[in-house]
Motif scaffolding. Sequence first.
Motif, PDB file in Angstrom:
ATOM      1  N   SER A 288       0.825  -1.209   0.000  1.00 37.81           N
ATOM      2  CA  SER A 288       0.000   0.000   0.000  1.00 37.81           C
ATOM      3  C   SER A 288       0.859   1.259   0.000  1.00 37.81           C
ATOM      4  CB  SER A 288      -0.919  -0.009   1.226  1.00 37.81           C
ATOM      5  OG  SER A 288      -1.710   1.143   1.277  1.00 37.81           O
ATOM      6  N   GLU A 309      -7.310   3.842  -5.811  1.00 37.38           N
ATOM      7  CA  GLU A 309      -8.268   2.772  -5.565  1.00 37.38           C
ATOM      8  C   GLU A 309      -7.566   1.515  -5.085  1.00 37.38           C
ATOM      9  OE1 GLU A 309     -10.739   2.024  -8.912  1.00 37.38           O
ATOM     10  OE2 GLU A 309     -11.792   3.942  -8.803  1.00 37.38           O
ATOM     11  N   ARG A 312      -6.570   1.885  -1.293  1.00 34.37           N
ATOM     12  CA  ARG A 312      -7.605   1.690  -0.286  1.00 34.37           C
ATOM     13  C   ARG A 312      -8.051   0.223  -0.222  1.00 34.37           C
ATOM     14  NH1 ARG A 312     -12.279   1.345  -3.094  1.00 34.37           N
ATOM     15  NH2 ARG A 312     -12.500   2.483  -5.050  1.00 34.37           N
ATOM     16  N   ARG A 313      -8.054  -0.470  -1.357  1.00 33.96           N
ATOM     17  CA  ARG A 313      -8.440  -1.887  -1.327  1.00 33.96           C
ATOM     18  C   ARG A 313      -7.414  -2.721  -0.575  1.00 33.96           C
ATOM     19  NH1 ARG A 313     -10.134  -1.272  -7.581  1.00 33.96           N
ATOM     20  NH2 ARG A 313     -12.315  -0.650  -7.248  1.00 33.96           N
ATOM     21  N   SER A 316      -7.692  -1.966   3.193  1.00 29.76           N
ATOM     22  CA  SER A 316      -8.815  -2.609   3.886  1.00 29.76           C
ATOM     23  C   SER A 316      -8.518  -4.070   4.189  1.00 29.76           C
ATOM     24  CB  SER A 316     -10.086  -2.472   3.045  1.00 29.76           C
ATOM     25  OG  SER A 316      -9.949  -3.168   1.810  1.00 29.76           O
ATOM     26  N   MET A 375     -14.479  -5.682   2.251  1.00 30.47           N
ATOM     27  CA  MET A 375     -14.222  -5.182   0.893  1.00 30.47           C
ATOM     28  C   MET A 375     -15.470  -4.530   0.297  1.00 30.47           C
ATOM     29  SD  MET A 375     -11.097  -5.609  -0.087  1.00 30.47           S
ATOM     30  CE  MET A 375     -11.311  -5.488  -1.857  1.00 30.47           C
ATOM     31  N   THR A 378     -15.943  -1.192   1.879  1.00 31.46           N
ATOM     32  CA  THR A 378     -14.942  -0.257   1.354  1.00 31.46           C
ATOM     33  C   THR A 378     -15.397   0.347   0.035  1.00 31.46           C
ATOM     34  OG1 THR A 378     -13.150  -1.492   2.422  1.00 31.46           O
ATOM     35  CG2 THR A 378     -12.543  -0.045   0.606  1.00 31.46           C
ATOM     36  N   GLU A 379     -15.861  -0.512  -0.862  1.00 34.11           N
ATOM     37  CA  GLU A 379     -16.284  -0.022  -2.176  1.00 34.11           C
ATOM     38  C   GLU A 379     -17.518   0.877  -2.078  1.00 34.11           C
ATOM     39  OE1 GLU A 379     -14.597  -0.373  -4.859  1.00 34.11           O
ATOM     40  OE2 GLU A 379     -13.107  -1.742  -4.014  1.00 34.11           O
ATOM     41  N   GLN A 382     -16.507   4.232  -0.457  1.00 33.75           N
ATOM     42  CA  GLN A 382     -15.705   5.005  -1.396  1.00 33.75           C
ATOM     43  C   GLN A 382     -16.565   5.542  -2.544  1.00 33.75           C
ATOM     44  OE1 GLN A 382     -12.607   5.893  -0.996  1.00 33.75           O
ATOM     45  NE2 GLN A 382     -12.518   7.028  -2.936  1.00 33.75           N
ATOM     46  N   GLY A 441     -15.663  -1.030  -9.286  1.00 35.77           N
ATOM     47  CA  GLY A 441     -16.020  -1.151  -7.874  1.00 35.77           C
ATOM     48  C   GLY A 441     -17.325  -1.900  -7.680  1.00 35.77           C
ATOM     49  N   ILE A 444     -16.924  -5.591  -8.385  1.00 33.72           N
ATOM     50  CA  ILE A 444     -16.314  -6.267  -7.235  1.00 33.72           C
ATOM     51  C   ILE A 444     -17.362  -6.533  -6.157  1.00 33.72           C
ATOM     52  CG2 ILE A 444     -14.669  -5.986  -5.342  1.00 33.72           C
ATOM     53  CD1 ILE A 444     -12.858  -4.461  -7.264  1.00 33.72           C
TER      54      ILE A 444
END
Length: 476
Positions: A288, A309, A312-313, A316, A375, A378-379, A382, A441, A444
């Motif tokens: 990261s 992107e 942040r993935r 997380s 996950m 998170t998406e 975001q 996103g 996913i």
Amino acid sequence: MLTVRGEGGAMVTVAQCRPNTASTVFPGDEVGRVIGRGADNRVARAFTDGQIHRDEDPTWHGAVAIRREVIPVAHPASPAAGPRGDAAIIGVLIRATDLTHPRLPSPLEMAYQESANDLCQMVADGTFPEKEGNSQGLSTPRAGDGFIRLDLSGVVSYASPNALSAFHRMGWTSELAGRRLTEVTAELLTDRFESEDVAAMVEAAIGPVGSARVPYRDDVGMRMEVDARRATVLLRAVALRPRGAANGAVILIRDVTEVKRRDLALISKDATIREIHHRVKNNLQSVSALLRLQSRRTTNPEAKGALNEAVRRVASIALVHELLSGSVDEEVDLDEVTDRLVPILVDVAGESRVLVRRVDRLGVLPADQAMPLVMVLTELIQNAIEHGVGTGGGEAGTAEARATRIEIHARRDVRELAIEVVDNGTGLPEGFDLSTSDRLGLQIVKTMVSIDLGGTLDMRRGDAGGTQARVVVPLR
């Protein structure tokens, strides 16, 4: 059997113990049987005088001749105790012997019966069970695990085959009978302090109470787990003091070697798993950091957005592994993950006009469910940040008007967990169709919700504007 006195002087049987290695004396269940007042003189007399009573003649139950022994259960600390400290009788034990098929008892049975006679007298005296100082919470070995009878000098007068087997596992190669037990354990135990503790336990059990030779010690635990060269055993010492006179002791022993090995294997496996999670977390954080460094050096806006992107993935996933590295049961607190994840997402997005609030508790989930759900969150968070900045409600020109407010709601029961991410942004575009959306996103999110979590995803325009994303996950 254990019998207690009920209302009106009637007596009722509340417990029944059946032998494991022989047929039961009473074929039916005696629990709940009521003995009327005056119907059983020996039981009634035991309640009255606190003495042990035995049947002079056997009683026939069908084709079985039974001889009973009635033992009062005395409790010195009971509120019903007499003013002179006499023990109160709170119940009676009934020992029943089948006389239909007489036979010569084995040495094991004789040792059991002699010890049981002493213990029954101690029950009538109100001195058994006594305080054993079991501060370690150890379990209790049973007579069937291994039984050793000691005389007043601590010499083994009888050892059952299971007890001999346990000592052979510890490394003893000869007979135990006629040997002083403390000398045997001193030779076998690998820790000198454990050997001294076992000797103190045995001496406290065989010594007379208050004796000048071996004073009784309240600080000596009467249950102990010790390690020998090749085995681990659990020991329990039971003092035999019928009518207050010392009569040796009983040592119960259980071989727990395999149990300890399994426990150590589980501890080692658990520590290995936590260390793996810790190393994965460190590696992901390094990745990261590298991605963020590359993003800062990139001038292409599209590449910079893609790198952010990815940051942040990866962050997380690293956060979940960080929590798992400190967990002992492979479970993740979603509330803690969410509260720590939100500042990371806001920081990566570079937005200061975002207010994210978790309204309800999400609870704890197993790692295999928590990872994809984090996950998904998170998406969704975001996505709400990207499409809602600067479109808040409120009066024009105010900070509230420029801020994006995102709330995380949850409803959980025994069957499912429902999570809603609600924002006050611009809302979904006209003609939006979740099933045909080509945004990475959302793709996913759809994949993880349907395949990894077995749940459902729904996105729609909110009643007061903005977007409402709802995820429903079945709980296992």
